[in-house]
Design a protein around this motif. Structure first.
Motif, mmCIF file in Angstrom:
data_model
loop_
_atom_site.group_PDB
_atom_site.id
_atom_site.type_symbol
_atom_site.label_atom_id
_atom_site.label_comp_id
_atom_site.label_asym_id
_atom_site.label_seq_id
_atom_site.Cartn_x
_atom_site.Cartn_y
_atom_site.Cartn_z
ATOM 1 N N THR A 182 0.831 -1.193 0.000
ATOM 2 C CA THR A 182 0.000 0.000 0.000
ATOM 3 C C THR A 182 0.870 1.248 0.000
ATOM 4 N N THR A 183 0.361 2.327 -0.598
ATOM 5 C CA THR A 183 1.016 3.631 -0.542
ATOM 6 C C THR A 183 0.382 4.537 0.510
ATOM 7 N N ARG A 184 -0.629 4.046 1.200
ATOM 8 C CA ARG A 184 -1.329 4.828 2.209
ATOM 9 C C ARG A 184 -1.791 3.918 3.325
ATOM 10 N N GLY A 185 -2.103 4.479 4.454
ATOM 11 C CA GLY A 185 -2.661 3.734 5.561
ATOM 12 C C GLY A 185 -1.685 2.733 6.148
ATOM 13 N N LEU A 186 -2.219 1.859 7.032
ATOM 14 C CA LEU A 186 -1.385 0.868 7.699
ATOM 15 C C LEU A 186 -2.122 -0.421 8.013
ATOM 16 N N TRP A 187 -3.329 -0.337 8.566
ATOM 17 C CA TRP A 187 -3.954 -1.469 9.231
ATOM 18 C C TRP A 187 -5.152 -2.065 8.519
ATOM 19 N N PHE A 188 -5.698 -1.411 7.525
ATOM 20 C CA PHE A 188 -6.983 -1.824 6.964
ATOM 21 C C PHE A 188 -6.811 -2.462 5.594
ATOM 22 N N GLU A 189 -7.537 -3.550 5.404
ATOM 23 C CA GLU A 189 -7.448 -4.317 4.169
ATOM 24 C C GLU A 189 -7.745 -3.475 2.933
ATOM 25 N N TYR A 190 -8.729 -2.580 3.025
ATOM 26 C CA TYR A 190 -9.134 -1.805 1.855
ATOM 27 C C TYR A 190 -8.065 -0.835 1.394
ATOM 28 N N GLU A 191 -7.088 -0.531 2.225
ATOM 29 C CA GLU A 191 -6.029 0.402 1.870
ATOM 30 C C GLU A 191 -4.937 -0.225 1.002
ATOM 31 N N TYR A 192 -4.904 -1.540 0.891
ATOM 32 C CA TYR A 192 -3.827 -2.225 0.191
ATOM 33 C C TYR A 192 -4.206 -2.475 -1.261
ATOM 34 N N GLU A 193 -3.362 -1.997 -2.166
ATOM 35 C CA GLU A 193 -3.644 -2.066 -3.591
ATOM 36 C C GLU A 193 -3.249 -3.388 -4.241
ATOM 37 N N TYR A 194 -2.205 -4.036 -3.722
ATOM 38 C CA TYR A 194 -1.667 -5.228 -4.351
ATOM 39 C C TYR A 194 -1.565 -6.353 -3.344
ATOM 40 N N TRP A 195 -1.829 -7.572 -3.836
ATOM 41 C CA TRP A 195 -1.858 -8.757 -2.981
ATOM 42 C C TRP A 195 -1.157 -9.923 -3.650
ATOM 43 N N GLY A 196 -0.492 -10.746 -2.843
ATOM 44 C CA GLY A 196 0.037 -12.000 -3.322
ATOM 45 C C GLY A 196 -1.043 -13.064 -3.367
ATOM 46 N N GLN A 197 -0.661 -14.252 -3.795
ATOM 47 C CA GLN A 197 -1.621 -15.341 -3.961
ATOM 48 C C GLN A 197 -1.909 -16.085 -2.663
ATOM 49 N N GLY A 198 -1.087 -15.884 -1.658
ATOM 50 C CA GLY A 198 -1.259 -16.538 -0.375
ATOM 51 C C GLY A 198 -0.462 -17.823 -0.260
ATOM 52 N N THR A 199 -0.108 -18.172 0.970
ATOM 53 C CA THR A 199 0.570 -19.425 1.256
ATOM 54 C C THR A 199 -0.071 -20.055 2.488
ATOM 55 N N GLN A 200 -0.325 -21.351 2.416
ATOM 56 C CA GLN A 200 -1.036 -22.051 3.475
ATOM 57 C C GLN A 200 -0.107 -22.399 4.623
ATOM 58 N N VAL A 201 -0.540 -22.086 5.839
ATOM 59 C CA VAL A 201 0.144 -22.491 7.061
ATOM 60 C C VAL A 201 -0.816 -23.336 7.875
ATOM 61 N N THR A 202 -0.401 -24.541 8.217
ATOM 62 C CA THR A 202 -1.218 -25.443 9.019
ATOM 63 C C THR A 202 -0.429 -25.847 10.257
ATOM 64 N N VAL A 203 -1.023 -25.645 11.423
ATOM 65 C CA VAL A 203 -0.383 -25.962 12.690
ATOM 66 C C VAL A 203 -1.160 -27.095 13.342
ATOM 67 N N SER A 204 -0.506 -28.204 13.573
ATOM 68 C CA SER A 204 -1.138 -29.368 14.170
ATOM 69 C C SER A 204 -0.914 -29.380 15.675
ATOM 70 N N SER A 205 -1.879 -29.922 16.407
ATOM 71 C CA SER A 205 -1.797 -29.991 17.857
ATOM 72 C C SER A 205 -1.234 -31.318 18.324
#
Length: 122
Positions: free
Chosen positions: A99-122
């Motif tokens: 983002t070029t503005r803001g800090l904490w809010f999802e709507y402020e971010y212009e570009y996103w990656g595809q995501g990576t899965q994290v799974t934590v087992s108990s």
């Protein structure tokens, strides 16, 4: 345009650690703030941490402060999220964003990656 690619996700046991990477490319990256978010199944996307390219200023969500650490390597155009003391409730898809503005809010971010899965087992 900014392109973001996350990597480093996987399956870990509770109490373990994992380091995520986000490789960035594009013009004038120094003008951006780089954030990490996550989305648990059936839940809203959640802000985790943000860092600026130019100065390295950092802000964390209260939910992860003390366990997660954000950092960047400007020479490699890469930001990282070091995650320690992982819990099953940390299981989610983790995203980096710019983002070029803001800090904490999802709507402020212009570009996103595809995501990576994290799974934590108990």
């Amino acid at each position: 345009q900014v392109q973001l690619v996350e990597s480093g996700g996987g399956l870990v046991q509770a109490g373990g650690s994992l380091k995520l990477s986000c490789s960035a490319s594009g013009r004038t990256l120094s003008a951006y703030r780089m954030g990490w978010f996550r989305q648990c199944p059936g839940k809203e996307r959640e802000f985790l941490a943000v860092i600026t390219w130019s100065t390295g200023r950092i802000s964390y969500a209260d939910s992860v402060k003390g366990r997660f650490t954000i950092s960047r390597d400007n020479a490699k155009n890469t930001v990282y999220l070091q995650m320690n003391s992982l819990k099953p409730e940390d299981t989610a898809v983790y995203y980096c964003a710019a983002t070029t503005r803001g800090l904490w809010f999802e709507y402020e971010y212009e570009y996103w990656g595809q995501g990576t899965q994290v799974t934590v087992s108990s």
